[in-house]
Design an enzyme around this catalytic site. Structure first.
Site, PDB file in Angstrom:
ATOM      1  CG  HIS A  18      -1.951   1.080   1.252  1.00 11.27           C
ATOM      2  ND1 HIS A  18      -3.110   0.998   1.984  1.00 11.27           N
ATOM      3  CD2 HIS A  18      -1.992   2.289   0.638  1.00 11.27           C
ATOM      4  CE1 HIS A  18      -3.822   2.102   1.832  1.00 11.27           C
ATOM      5  NE2 HIS A  18      -3.152   2.913   1.014  1.00 11.27           N
ATOM      6  CG  HIS A 198      -7.660   3.168  -0.507  1.00 12.07           C
ATOM      7  ND1 HIS A 198      -6.959   2.581  -1.514  1.00 12.07           N
ATOM      8  CD2 HIS A 198      -6.788   3.995   0.140  1.00 12.07           C
ATOM      9  CE1 HIS A 198      -5.705   3.032  -1.480  1.00 12.07           C
ATOM     10  NE2 HIS A 198      -5.568   3.892  -0.490  1.00 12.07           N
ATOM     11  CD  GLU A 201      -7.675   6.596   4.488  1.00  9.30           C
ATOM     12  OE1 GLU A 201      -8.191   6.553   3.357  1.00  9.30           O
ATOM     13  OE2 GLU A 201      -6.595   7.204   4.722  1.00  9.30           O
TER      14      GLU A 201
END
Ligand code: HPA
Ligand code: ZN
Length: 336
Positions: A18, A198, A201
C-alpha cells in the site's frame, strides 16, 4: 547481543502493498521537477512545503497531494519518482512492492499512458537489475470521479495491462461507496486483473462489506474501521483477507489520535492478516520501516509480531508461488 530493533526492522525482508507512487514525491524532487519543467509551485521553499503538510482529514491531504502531482510531466519525471521510491524501499528491507498509481490524475492534465507507463517500467527494470527488488503496478480509480471515467481509463490502459497486476480504488471515501464501481471492477476482472480497494479508512464497515461482496476484492486497503463490526472481522479472518494498514498515515489524517490508540495489535492478535505499509510516505513522515518501528514502540510489538507482519505481507502479495516461496524462505533465513 540481540540485534538492535532498528537494524532488525530494516533487515526484515518484507513486501510493501500500500504505497501510492504519487505519494512518494519528496519536496526536494518536487522542486527539482518544477524547475526542470517550468512549473510554478505555490511554495517558495522545501520548508514551506513541509509546513503545509498539516492535515485534518483525508480531504485536506488529497487537496495538497493532487497539487503536488502537477510537476510530473515527462517520462523521465515518472522514472525518477519510481527510482527514488524503489531505492528507498530497498534500504528498508522491501523485497517486493505492489505500487498504486492514479492514471486519472495525469490524464486530466494531458499526460497520457505511454509517458507514465514507460517511465515506471524503465525504473522498475533498473531497480530489479541493480537491487533485486521486484515490483508491480495497481491501477487505481479515483472514486470522486464517475464510474464512466473509470471505465474509460481501463479502456485506455488496455495496451499496458501486461504491466498491471490489479485495480484499486482511492481518493475521497465518505459519500463514494464501493458499489458505484461494480461495472469497472467487473470489466477489470474480465481482463484478468486482481482487485483491491481502499475501504474503512474514514468510511464505515458497510463500505468494506461492499468492497468484498460487490467488488470482490482480495485485500482491503486500510480497513481499520472493521473493528466496529464483529461479523466483518470474522469474515476477514475466515477468508484470510489481508488488510494493508498504514499507521503513520492514520495518525496524520486523524483516523486515530495517536499511534498508541491504533488498533493494529488488537486486529493482529484476533487473527486478522494485517500488514504494515507507508501509504504516502513523502507526506506522512515515514517510509515502511519507520511505520514498523513507530508501531513496535507505541504498541509494544514483539519480534514475533514483527515477523508475523512481514510474513503476512508476502502471503498477501499477488506474486506467483515461486517468487512468494523464495521471499518467505528469505524471511525464514533472516529469522534463523
Ligand atoms: N486514501 C485515499 N486515497 C488516497 C490515499 C488514502 O490514504 N492516499 C492517496 N490517495
Ligand atoms: Zn492509500
Amino acid at each position: 547481543m540481540p540485534m538492535e530493533l532498528d537494524a532488525f526492522v530494516r533487515g526484515l525482508p518484507k513486501a510493501e502493498l500500500h504505497v501510492h507512487i504519487e505519494g512518494t514525491l519528496e519536496p526536494e524532487l518536487m522542486f527539482t521537477l518544477a524547475e526542470r519543467n517550468g512549473v510554478e509551485l505555490a511554495y517558495a521553499s522545501v520548508a514551506e512545503v513541509q509546513a503545509a503538510y498539516e492535515f485534518t482529514d483525508l480531504q485536506s491531504f488529497l487537496d495538497i497531494y493532487y497539487q503536488g502531482a502537477a510537476v510530473l510531466i515527462t517520462e523521465q519525471d515518472f522514472a525518477d519518482l519510481m527510482t527514488a521510491y524503489l531505492e528507498r524501499a530497498h534500504t528498508d528491507g522491501v523485497r517486493h512492492a505492489e505500487i498504486f498509481f492514479d492514471p486519472q490524475t495525469h490524464l486530466e492534465r494531458g499526460i497520457g499512458f505511454p509517458i507514465f507507463m514507460d517511465g515506471f517500467a524503465a525504473a522498475q527494470r533498473g531497480a530489479e537489475d541493480r537491487l533485486g527488488i521486484t515490483s508491480s503496478l495497481i491501477l487505481c480509480f479515483l472514486r470522486h470521479l464517475p464510474v464512466d471515467s473509470a471505465l474509460e481509463t481501463l479502456e485506455a490502459a488496455r495496451p499496458y495491462l501486461d504491466r498491471v497486476v490489479g485495480v484499486g480504488l482511492d481518493s475521497s471515501e465518505v459519500g463514494y461507496p464501493p458499489e458505484g464501481f461494480a461495472a469497472a471492477y467487473e470489466a477489470a476482472r474480465d481482463l484478468g486483473l486482481r482487485a483491491v480497494a481502499h475501504a474503512g479508512e474514514e468510511g464505515p464497515p458497510a463500505y468494506v462489506w461492499e468492497a468484498l461482496d460487490v467488488l470482490r476484492v482480495e485485500r482491503i486497503d486500510h480497513g481499520v474501521r472493521v473493528e466496529e463490526d464483529d461479523e466483518l472481522v470474522e469474515r476477514l479472518i475466515d477468508g484470510s483477507t489481508p488488510l494493508t494498514v498504514c499507521p503513520l498515515s492514520n495518525v496524520k489524517l486523524r483516523v486515530f489520535d495517536t499511534l498508541a490508540d491504533h488498533n493494529l495489535k488488537r486486529l493482529l492478535d484476533r487473527g486478522v492478516k494485517v500488514t504494515i505499509n507507508s501509504d504516502d510516505p513523502a507526506y506522512f513522515g515515514g517510509y515502511i520501516a519507520d511505520n514498523y518501528l513507530a508501531v513496535a514502540e507505541a504498541l509494544a510489538l514483539s519480534r514475533e509480531d514483527l515477523v508475523r507482519l512481514a510474513r503476512n505481507s508476502f502471503e498477501a502479495t499477488f506474486l506467483p508461488n515461486g517468487r512468494r516461496e523464495e521471499l518467505l524462505a528469505a524471511l525464514d533465513e533472516f529469522v534463523g
